[in-house]
Write a protein that holds these residues in place. Sequence first.
Motif, short mmCIF file in Angstrom:
data_model
loop_
_atom_site.label_atom_id
_atom_site.label_comp_id
_atom_site.label_asym_id
_atom_site.label_seq_id
_atom_site.Cartn_x
_atom_site.Cartn_y
_atom_site.Cartn_z
N ASP A 1 5.51 -6.22 -4.32
CA ASP A 1 5.40 -7.61 -3.83
C ASP A 1 4.22 -7.79 -2.87
N GLY A 2 3.43 -6.71 -2.69
CA GLY A 2 2.24 -6.81 -1.85
C GLY A 2 2.44 -6.41 -0.41
N ARG A 3 3.69 -6.24 0.01
CA ARG A 3 3.93 -5.84 1.40
C ARG A 3 3.66 -4.35 1.59
N VAL A 4 3.26 -3.99 2.80
CA VAL A 4 2.96 -2.60 3.13
C VAL A 4 4.24 -1.91 3.61
N ASN A 5 4.58 -0.80 2.99
CA ASN A 5 5.78 -0.05 3.37
C ASN A 5 5.44 0.86 4.55
N LEU A 6 6.08 0.62 5.69
CA LEU A 6 5.77 1.38 6.90
C LEU A 6 6.11 2.86 6.77
N GLY B 1 10.01 -3.94 -5.76
CA GLY B 1 9.96 -3.97 -4.30
C GLY B 1 9.76 -2.60 -3.70
N GLY B 2 9.86 -1.54 -4.52
CA GLY B 2 9.66 -0.21 -3.99
C GLY B 2 8.19 0.04 -3.73
N ALA B 3 7.91 1.16 -3.10
CA ALA B 3 6.52 1.46 -2.75
C ALA B 3 5.86 2.30 -3.80
N THR B 4 4.58 2.06 -4.03
CA THR B 4 3.78 2.93 -4.86
C THR B 4 3.17 3.98 -3.95
N ASP B 5 2.32 4.84 -4.49
CA ASP B 5 1.83 5.97 -3.69
C ASP B 5 1.08 5.54 -2.44
N GLY B 6 0.28 4.48 -2.54
CA GLY B 6 -0.50 4.08 -1.38
C GLY B 6 0.33 3.44 -0.29
N GLY B 7 1.61 3.18 -0.55
CA GLY B 7 2.47 2.57 0.45
C GLY B 7 2.52 1.06 0.35
N VAL C 1 4.90 -6.58 6.06
CA VAL C 1 5.34 -5.18 6.01
C VAL C 1 6.82 -5.10 5.63
N THR C 2 7.22 -3.93 5.21
CA THR C 2 8.62 -3.68 4.86
C THR C 2 8.95 -2.22 5.17
N VAL C 3 10.25 -1.87 5.10
CA VAL C 3 10.67 -0.49 5.33
C VAL C 3 11.50 -0.02 4.14
#
Length: 201
Positions: free
Chosen positions: A138-143, A128-134, A199-201
Amino acid sequence: MSAATIDRSARRRLGVGAAVVLVLVVAAASVLIGVVRSVGASDPSGEPVVAATGSAELPPVYVHVFGAVQHPGLYRLEEGARVVDVIAAAGGLTPDADETAVNLARRVTDGEQLHLPVAGEAPPASGGGATDGGVASDGRVNLNTADVAALDTLPRVGPAIAQRIIDWREANGAFTSVDDLLAVPGIGEKMLASIRDLVTV
């Protein structure tokens, strides 16, 4: 010369000496008062005046960098640091690093985990954490870590809105909830509803 004349002359010299001492004391007191006033000066709001050479200390950011860097680990950097600064702090990239896989100019956020892949390596799943591109596993975009390209994949969000999201978090700090998007110019309730689940934070 009579004793009375000598006594008057002595008193006159004593008076002149006392006057000189008094002038010196007054001058010293004036200088001291001026120094105290300059040290304790305040602006109209009542706040102490800060010297021109002084500056407010910005809070640090902590970034965990791993993968294709010389010295993986947790690094403490100044607010506003970018990916290239994290890599430099970690001793630089390894010879097999895929430098094109990351945006070196992107600002990092406090608490970010930054993975530098080797050439040909797929980004690791991180629960659930973000990779470099954000983009999270799980496919959600980390704001808080997404770049313009990742944000631009969201429905109704073009490059202009994507840049406003990044500008907002750089000016105000990390998003604490998805609802914080309503503070970004150009994002209203309808747009938020269309991207809330993406999206996620």
